[in-house]
Each structure stands twice: as structure tokens, then as C-alpha cells.
Design a protein around this motif. Structure first.
Motif, PDB file in Angstrom:
ATOM      1  N   LEU A   7       0.814  -1.213   0.000  1.00 42.85           N
ATOM      2  CA  LEU A   7       0.000   0.000   0.000  1.00 42.85           C
ATOM      3  C   LEU A   7       0.850   1.266   0.000  1.00 42.85           C
ATOM      4  O   LEU A   7       0.451   2.288  -0.571  1.00 42.85           O
ATOM      5  CB  LEU A   7      -0.932  -0.005   1.214  1.00 42.85           C
ATOM      6  CG  LEU A   7      -1.988  -1.116   1.234  1.00 42.85           C
ATOM      7  CD1 LEU A   7      -2.872  -0.983   2.467  1.00 42.85           C
ATOM      8  CD2 LEU A   7      -2.839  -1.090  -0.031  1.00 42.85           C
ATOM      9  N   LYS A   8       2.010   1.218   0.639  1.00 44.46           N
ATOM     10  CA  LYS A   8       2.887   2.391   0.642  1.00 44.46           C
ATOM     11  C   LYS A   8       3.293   2.753  -0.777  1.00 44.46           C
ATOM     12  O   LYS A   8       3.330   3.935  -1.152  1.00 44.46           O
ATOM     13  CB  LYS A   8       4.122   2.111   1.499  1.00 44.46           C
ATOM     14  CG  LYS A   8       5.060   3.302   1.633  1.00 44.46           C
ATOM     15  CD  LYS A   8       6.236   2.978   2.550  1.00 44.46           C
ATOM     16  CE  LYS A   8       7.164   4.181   2.684  1.00 44.46           C
ATOM     17  NZ  LYS A   8       8.323   3.873   3.571  1.00 44.46           N
ATOM     18  N   LEU A   9       3.579   1.731  -1.572  1.00 42.26           N
ATOM     19  CA  LEU A   9       3.952   1.956  -2.968  1.00 42.26           C
ATOM     20  C   LEU A   9       2.774   2.508  -3.761  1.00 42.26           C
ATOM     21  O   LEU A   9       2.907   3.469  -4.525  1.00 42.26           O
ATOM     22  CB  LEU A   9       4.439   0.646  -3.590  1.00 42.26           C
ATOM     23  CG  LEU A   9       4.910   0.715  -5.051  1.00 42.26           C
ATOM     24  CD1 LEU A   9       6.241   1.442  -5.135  1.00 42.26           C
ATOM     25  CD2 LEU A   9       5.035  -0.684  -5.643  1.00 42.26           C
ATOM     26  N   LEU A  10       1.591   1.917  -3.572  1.00 44.73           N
ATOM     27  CA  LEU A  10       0.419   2.315  -4.344  1.00 44.73           C
ATOM     28  C   LEU A  10      -0.095   3.702  -3.965  1.00 44.73           C
ATOM     29  O   LEU A  10      -0.545   4.466  -4.820  1.00 44.73           O
ATOM     30  CB  LEU A  10      -0.703   1.288  -4.153  1.00 44.73           C
ATOM     31  CG  LEU A  10      -0.493  -0.100  -4.766  1.00 44.73           C
ATOM     32  CD1 LEU A  10      -1.638  -1.026  -4.385  1.00 44.73           C
ATOM     33  CD2 LEU A  10      -0.367  -0.015  -6.287  1.00 44.73           C
ATOM     34  N   TRP A  11      -0.042   4.017  -2.689  1.00 48.66           N
ATOM     35  CA  TRP A  11      -0.676   5.247  -2.215  1.00 48.66           C
ATOM     36  C   TRP A  11       0.259   6.453  -2.123  1.00 48.66           C
ATOM     37  O   TRP A  11      -0.179   7.588  -2.286  1.00 48.66           O
ATOM     38  CB  TRP A  11      -1.301   5.011  -0.834  1.00 48.66           C
ATOM     39  CG  TRP A  11      -2.454   4.056  -0.847  1.00 48.66           C
ATOM     40  CD1 TRP A  11      -3.007   3.440  -1.933  1.00 48.66           C
ATOM     41  CD2 TRP A  11      -3.200   3.590   0.285  1.00 48.66           C
ATOM     42  NE1 TRP A  11      -4.038   2.624  -1.561  1.00 48.66           N
ATOM     43  CE2 TRP A  11      -4.188   2.694  -0.203  1.00 48.66           C
ATOM     44  CE3 TRP A  11      -3.125   3.835   1.649  1.00 48.66           C
ATOM     45  CZ2 TRP A  11      -5.091   2.050   0.645  1.00 48.66           C
ATOM     46  CZ3 TRP A  11      -4.029   3.198   2.491  1.00 48.66           C
ATOM     47  CH2 TRP A  11      -5.002   2.321   1.993  1.00 48.66           C
ATOM     48  N   LEU A  12       1.544   6.208  -1.847  1.00 53.50           N
ATOM     49  CA  LEU A  12       2.436   7.326  -1.530  1.00 53.50           C
ATOM     50  C   LEU A  12       3.551   7.557  -2.540  1.00 53.50           C
ATOM     51  O   LEU A  12       4.083   8.662  -2.629  1.00 53.50           O
ATOM     52  CB  LEU A  12       3.055   7.112  -0.139  1.00 53.50           C
ATOM     53  CG  LEU A  12       2.065   6.940   1.026  1.00 53.50           C
ATOM     54  CD1 LEU A  12       2.819   6.671   2.319  1.00 53.50           C
ATOM     55  CD2 LEU A  12       1.179   8.172   1.158  1.00 53.50           C
TER      56      LEU A  12
END
Length: 323
Positions: free
Chosen positions: A83-88
Motif C-alpha cells: 500500500l505504501k507503494l500504491l498510495w504514496l
């Protein structure tokens, strides 16, 4: 989702129409992959597999207890991004990973190239149509024509024109198909958000790609055997786009071993399978089993069941739920 629960307590479905599955089941595999993306699937051995409580309405479910649904493992080229990759992450190329995740939720990674070539706002619509026609075996060529024709004609209609549309009669199947697509659009909002917004949200707002009354009109016309030219109201530009969008959907479905045929051809080869009391089939990832009971998917009974991730497979009412 923050509390491990999700609900959908309304739908437009005909309990007597055995040929169309409930939207609760049609889009469950997509939701299961979103759960995997957000919560993990417990396959790394570092945590237990989470369970989501689904309060989704369908025939025979009084909503006294939730269905307990587990995440479904995703199949994304290059692996499932965190999620860190996808969101930030704002690095160049990350938008491609977000799109991979979105298509992975619909299990349509093989259709990436075809969908990328589609212009907005029809890209999201084609994604949903491919998913629906692969998922629901009883959808036919006339249904596809109606969906595409209404989306194209909608672009040239004013609010007054849409309000003034007159229908010869109301067909329950058309109402349910329209509801099924709109539920798909709301599901797409969920997926797009979870994947970091690879597509613009405006592209799948209903007023850009779907109008219920206009779809109903095109559905009735397609049922009566109207030509494609008549469905797009003799507009050459729409006709060209129609064939382009139809080709994208049909080619993608062929990759999934799904050939979309005319209802007339279907009736000649599948007597008794079509219609209000037919035994339509659909694909599911649910591990819930009613093998040997011969019950249709609409008669699964109340909630409080556990749904395990599993491979895609087809079911029909003649054989019941089986492993």
C-alpha cells in the motif's frame, strides 16, 4: 473496512429470474482481492488470514448474520505491490503498477493492452463489461449491444431528452442488468481507491457512462432485433466507436474462453436454459459448498458462512454448489 465489515443492504433483483446471479456474488471475487490488497491474505506465514464480515443482501438472506469472507490471492505481474507503494510513491512508472493492481482485482491482467487503447470514459465501462461477460454465462450478444449503444448515445443526450424517453414496457431483466452494471461502477470506485487511483474517478461516474432509462430502451430494441445502426441512431461516428468497443470486449472474453453469442443461437443450443426459470451459471471464488443438494445460488440461505479463496470455476443450478 476499518472495522472489518462491509455492507450493501439494497439491490434491484428479480427473485424469480434464475438466469442472473445476485450482484453480491458476481462482485465478491473482486472484493476478496481488494481485501487481500488491504489486509493481506495470510500466506506469508507472519500473520493469520483475516476475515471480513459482509452484510450483502440477496434472495434468501435476511441479514441476521454476516457472511465471513476471506481474501483471495491476487495474480499481478511483478507481484502484489504494498500500500505504501500504491498510495504514496510518486516515482515515474508507478501509475502502471497501480493499473496492474486494479486489473488484478478483476483478474483481467491479460486484457491490459486492449483496455489501454480504449478512450475515456469508456475504458472503465469496457473493464466492467469484460468482467461481467466472463463472470455471467447467460449474458448474450444483445445485452452487450445494449450496454455499448446506450453509453455511446448518452454522450449526445440532454437531461431533457433523457427525461422524455418513453418505454413500451418495463422488462425485469433489463432492470436487473442495469442494477448489476451500476453496482459494478460502485465496486470500481472501491478498487480504484484501493489501488491508488490509476483511473480518473469521473470516468466511471454513472452520468458519464450509464443511464437506466436509455439502457432500457436500447435493451428492448436489441431484443426486437434492431440493427447496430439503429441502436446508435444512425450516427456514423458512434457506429465506428461501437465496433471498436465491441471488438475490445469480445477479444478479451475470448482470452478467457468466453464466446459471446446471440440469444437466438443460445436458445437453439441450450433449450430450457434461458429465461425466468433457466439455470444460468456464473463463476465464483467462494469455497462454500452445497454439493449434492441441487440448489441454485439464489437459495444459499442466511449468512454467517465462511468463504474461502479458491480457483475460478463455473456453477449451474443443475449441479448445485460443489468443490
Amino acid at each position: 473496512m476499518s472495522s472489518g465489515e462491509i455492507e450493501c443492504s439494497n439491490t434491484l433483483e428479480d427473485a424469480l429470474d434464475q438466469a442472473l446471479p445476485s450482484q453480491a456474488f458476481v462482485y465478491r471475487p473482486v472484493r476478496q482481492r481488494v481485501y487481500s490488497l488491504l489486509l493481506g491474505d495470510g500466506r506469508d506465514g507472519t500473520s493469520t488470514c483475516p476475515t471480513v464480515k459482509e452484510w450483502f443482501v440477496y434472495s434468501g438472506n435476511p441479514l441476521r448474520h454476516p457472511d465471513l469472507v476471506r481474501p483471495l490471492q491476487m495474480n499481478i505481474p511483478g507481484g502484489t505491490p504494498n500500500l505504501k507503494l500504491l498510495w504514496l510513491n510518486q516515482e515515474p512508472g508507478i501509475q502502471g503498477r497501480r493499473l496492474d493492481a486494479l486489473l488484478g482485482c478483476f483478474d483481467l491482467s491479460s486484457s491490459r493492452e486492449e483496455l489501454q487503447a480504449v478512450e475515456n470514459p469508456f475504458k472503465a465501462l469496457c473493464c466492467l463489461l469484460i468482467y461481467l461477460f466472463v463472470q455471467v454465462d447467460t449474458l448474450c450478444l444483445e445485452d452487450l449491444h445494449a450496454f455499448i449503444a446506450q453509453a455511446l448515445c448518452l454522450q449526445g443526450k440532454s437531461t431533457v431528452q433523457l427525461a422524455d424517453l418513453q418505454l413500451d414496457y418495463i422488462d425485469p431483466r433489463a432492470v436487473q442488468l442495469g442494477s448489476l452494471l451500476v453496482r459494478g461502477l460502485t465496486t470500481l470506485v472501491l478498487v480504484n481507491s484501493a489501488c491508488g487511483f490509476p483511473w480518473r474517478m469521473s470516468d466511471f461516474m454513472p452520468w458519464n457512462v450509464f443511464d437506466g432509462k436509455l439502457f432500457h430502451q436500447k435493451y428492448l430494441q436489441a431484443e426486437k432485433g434492431y440493427t447496430v445502426e439503429a441502436l446508435v441512431e444512425q450516427n456514423r461516428s458512434r457506429l465506428t466507436k461501437f465496433h471498436t468497443l465491441k471488438s475490445v470486449v469480445c477479444k478479451a472474453c475470448v482470452k478467457e474462453n468466453r464466446r459471446i453469442i446471440s440469444r437466438q443461437l443460445w436458445r437453439s443450443h441450450q433449450p430450457g436454459r434461458w429465461g425466468r426459470q433457466g439455470s444460468g451459471s456464473h463463476r465464483t471464488s467462494s469455497g462454500y459448498s452445497r454439493a449434492g443438494q441441487g440448489q441454485h445460488w439464489r437459495d444459499q440461505g442466511p449468512g454467517n458462512r465462511q468463504y474461502e479463496p479458491d480457483h475460478w470455476r463455473r456453477h449451474s443450478s443443475s449441479s448445485g454448489w460443489s468443490n
